[in-house]
Design a protein around this motif. Structure first.
Motif, PDB file in Angstrom:
ATOM      1  N   UNK A  36      -7.759  32.826  23.196  1.00 33.80           N
ATOM      2  CA  UNK A  36      -7.132  34.204  22.795  1.00 33.80           C
ATOM      3  C   UNK A  36      -5.777  34.177  23.167  1.00 33.80           C
ATOM      4  N   UNK A  37      -4.791  34.367  22.176  1.00 31.29           N
ATOM      5  CA  UNK A  37      -3.294  34.265  22.637  1.00 31.29           C
ATOM      6  C   UNK A  37      -2.858  35.852  22.514  1.00 31.29           C
ATOM      7  N   UNK A  38      -3.554  36.824  22.189  1.00 32.25           N
ATOM      8  CA  UNK A  38      -3.006  38.037  22.181  1.00 32.25           C
ATOM      9  C   UNK A  38      -2.676  38.875  23.601  1.00 32.25           C
ATOM     10  N   UNK A  39      -3.630  38.308  24.668  1.00 31.87           N
ATOM     11  CA  UNK A  39      -3.287  38.826  25.941  1.00 31.87           C
ATOM     12  C   UNK A  39      -1.925  37.942  26.734  1.00 31.87           C
ATOM     13  N   UNK A  40      -1.901  36.885  26.472  1.00 33.74           N
ATOM     14  CA  UNK A  40      -0.869  36.084  26.698  1.00 33.74           C
ATOM     15  C   UNK A  40       0.418  36.483  26.261  1.00 33.74           C
ATOM     16  N   UNK A  41       0.480  36.986  24.758  1.00 35.60           N
ATOM     17  CA  UNK A  41       1.532  37.621  24.218  1.00 35.60           C
ATOM     18  C   UNK A  41       2.168  39.024  24.828  1.00 35.60           C
ATOM     19  N   UNK A  42       0.934  39.855  25.288  1.00 37.56           N
ATOM     20  CA  UNK A  42       1.395  40.984  25.920  1.00 37.56           C
ATOM     21  C   UNK A  42       1.841  40.816  27.257  1.00 37.56           C
ATOM     22  N   UNK A  43       1.410  39.925  28.031  1.00 37.33           N
ATOM     23  CA  UNK A  43       1.693  39.747  29.366  1.00 37.33           C
ATOM     24  C   UNK A  43       3.262  38.985  29.529  1.00 37.33           C
ATOM     25  N   UNK A  93      -9.156  30.956  19.171  1.00 34.92           N
ATOM     26  CA  UNK A  93      -7.983  30.550  18.004  1.00 34.92           C
ATOM     27  C   UNK A  93      -8.024  29.127  17.659  1.00 34.92           C
ATOM     28  N   UNK A  94      -7.986  28.232  18.582  1.00 33.34           N
ATOM     29  CA  UNK A  94      -7.633  26.908  18.510  1.00 33.34           C
ATOM     30  C   UNK A  94      -8.609  26.145  17.634  1.00 33.34           C
ATOM     31  N   UNK A  95      -9.887  26.367  18.165  1.00 33.28           N
ATOM     32  CA  UNK A  95     -11.126  25.808  17.590  1.00 33.28           C
ATOM     33  C   UNK A  95     -11.132  26.174  16.111  1.00 33.28           C
ATOM     34  N   UNK A  96     -10.961  27.635  15.766  1.00 32.97           N
ATOM     35  CA  UNK A  96     -11.123  28.080  14.387  1.00 32.97           C
ATOM     36  C   UNK A  96     -10.074  27.510  13.683  1.00 32.97           C
ATOM     37  N   UNK A  97      -8.772  27.385  14.071  1.00 36.07           N
ATOM     38  CA  UNK A  97      -7.654  26.751  13.508  1.00 36.07           C
ATOM     39  C   UNK A  97      -8.002  25.303  12.759  1.00 36.07           C
ATOM     40  N   UNK A  98      -8.613  24.694  14.009  1.00 37.92           N
ATOM     41  CA  UNK A  98      -9.219  22.989  13.673  1.00 37.92           C
ATOM     42  C   UNK A  98     -10.183  23.246  12.626  1.00 37.92           C
ATOM     43  N   UNK A  99     -11.238  23.957  12.626  1.00 39.71           N
ATOM     44  CA  UNK A  99     -12.177  24.099  11.624  1.00 39.71           C
ATOM     45  C   UNK A  99     -11.662  24.296  10.292  1.00 39.71           C
ATOM     46  N   UNK A 100     -10.650  24.999  10.105  1.00 35.43           N
ATOM     47  CA  UNK A 100     -10.190  25.543   8.849  1.00 35.43           C
ATOM     48  C   UNK A 100      -9.227  24.087   8.642  1.00 35.43           C
ATOM     49  N   UNK A 101      -8.560  23.661   9.387  1.00 34.90           N
ATOM     50  CA  UNK A 101      -7.716  22.589   9.061  1.00 34.90           C
ATOM     51  C   UNK A 101      -8.634  21.254   8.395  1.00 34.90           C
ATOM     52  N   UNK A 102      -9.668  21.215   9.115  1.00 32.84           N
ATOM     53  CA  UNK A 102     -10.677  20.104   8.902  1.00 32.84           C
ATOM     54  C   UNK A 102     -11.683  20.221   7.579  1.00 32.84           C
ATOM     55  N   UNK A 103     -11.483  21.705   7.188  1.00 31.03           N
ATOM     56  CA  UNK A 103     -12.388  21.983   6.315  1.00 31.03           C
ATOM     57  C   UNK A 103     -13.915  22.008   6.629  1.00 31.03           C
ATOM     58  N   UNK A 104     -13.890  22.444   7.899  1.00 33.57           N
ATOM     59  CA  UNK A 104     -15.373  22.412   8.469  1.00 33.57           C
ATOM     60  C   UNK A 104     -16.062  23.889   8.271  1.00 33.57           C
ATOM     61  N   UNK A 105     -15.190  24.919   7.727  1.00 30.99           N
ATOM     62  CA  UNK A 105     -15.710  26.232   7.457  1.00 30.99           C
ATOM     63  C   UNK A 105     -14.857  26.465   6.022  1.00 30.99           C
ATOM     64  N   UNK A 106     -15.411  27.380   5.260  1.00 35.12           N
ATOM     65  CA  UNK A 106     -14.876  27.791   4.027  1.00 35.12           C
ATOM     66  C   UNK A 106     -14.195  29.105   4.217  1.00 35.12           C
TER      67      UNK A 106
END
Length: 296
Positions: free
Chosen positions: A198-205, A129-142
């Protein structure tokens, strides 16, 4: 302004090497060195430094890097629109996604897309999640395909609901149950996805009175599966990852049922390149044909 200089700069810092960038872009070593010198003279200050690990951007280069990437993306869109007007669909698309999406969705989507657009280059970057967020913020992926992109301010399109399941070691006492109450996890040895991945598991617990006993953490879904199969603990993983699993570990359903929402996002749909918009249609079509619990 020579856009090739900016492309060479981005490629050099991504690869950490002028020689690797030159090889990929079809330049000589002296040619790309001259381009970098010319670019730095054009902007009026240095952009890179050499370290023991290779070329890295300096503080000024770091500030300009996201803007330069956005400039290159805009130029790529322009070239694609021109090519589309001429009747030739070409270009490049960079996609950031979860490994489960890259593994189980992408091959079929890419096969169909390449039949119609054989000249488009697709780059898939897997991450949490965090690395994909960073890629989109830095325009490293469309384009991104994962969960939680709506919080980034992207134009977000929910695709489907993916159930989260419990994975148990073979012969674990809970395997006797078809459905496992969430509260029964509290006293178990648990293998946790790393925070930021992956934050989903943390949110469940977080809903439990207390966390299970966290014995191991990993950023690899496949490492977690192997550890569970070896009896090192239990874990929670998405159905997309487990539906074709035939190993020794045992898959069971949680109650109440738990889900994650997989979606795709772009910075702005209106300005997304023709290649990006076309690919998004193929993603929608694939999800629909797979019988997923779709949201469109």
């Amino acid at each position: 302004m020579n856009i090739k200089k900016y492309e060479a700069f981005v490629r050099a810092v991504e690869r950490g090497s002028l020689s690797k960038a030159a090889e990929e872009l079809g330049y000589t070593q002296s040619g790309i060195s001259h381009m970098m010198q010319s670019l730095e003279e054009e902007v009026g200050f240095p952009l890179m430094v050499r370290t023991s690990s290779g070329i890295v951007p300096n503080a000024e280069g770091e500030l300009l890097l996201p803007i330069i990437r956005q400039l290159l993306n805009t130029n790529e869109s322009l070239e694609q629109y021109i090519a589309k007007i001429k009747g030739a669909d070409t270009g490049r698309l960079r996609i950031a996604s979860f490994s489960s999406v890259a593994t189980y969705w992408m091959p079929s989507i890419l096969r169909e897309f390449q039949k119609d657009y054989p000249h488009v280059e697709i780059q898939i970057v897997e991450g949490g999640t965090d690395s994909i967020d960073a890629m989109m913020n830095n325009r490293e992926a469309e384009l991104c395909i994962y969960t939680g992109g709506e919080k980034l301010g992207l134009e977000w399109i929910p695709l489907c609901r993916d159930q989260l399941l419990i994975l148990l070691p073979p012969r674990h006492p809970l395997t006797e149950r078809a459905v496992i109450p969430l509260e029964m996890l509290m006293d178990e040895q648990f293998i946790m996805p790393l925070a930021g991945y992956d934050y989903e598991v943390h949110h469940i617990l977080d809903r439990l009175d207390h966390y299970p006993h966290i014995r191991f953490s990993s950023c690899s879904d496949y490492a977690i599966i192997s550890m569970v199969a070896e009896g090192l603990g239990i874990s929670i993983l998405p159905e997309l990852l487990l539906r074709n699993y035939h190993g020794d570990a045992v898959v069971r359903t949680l109650t109440p049922a738990q889900y994650r929402i997989i979606g795709m996002g772009v910075p702005q749909l209106r300005t997304a390149s023709p290649v990006t918009q076309n690919f998004m249609q193929y993603v929608r079509r694939y999800v629909t044909t797979q019988g997923e619990q779709v949201f469109f």
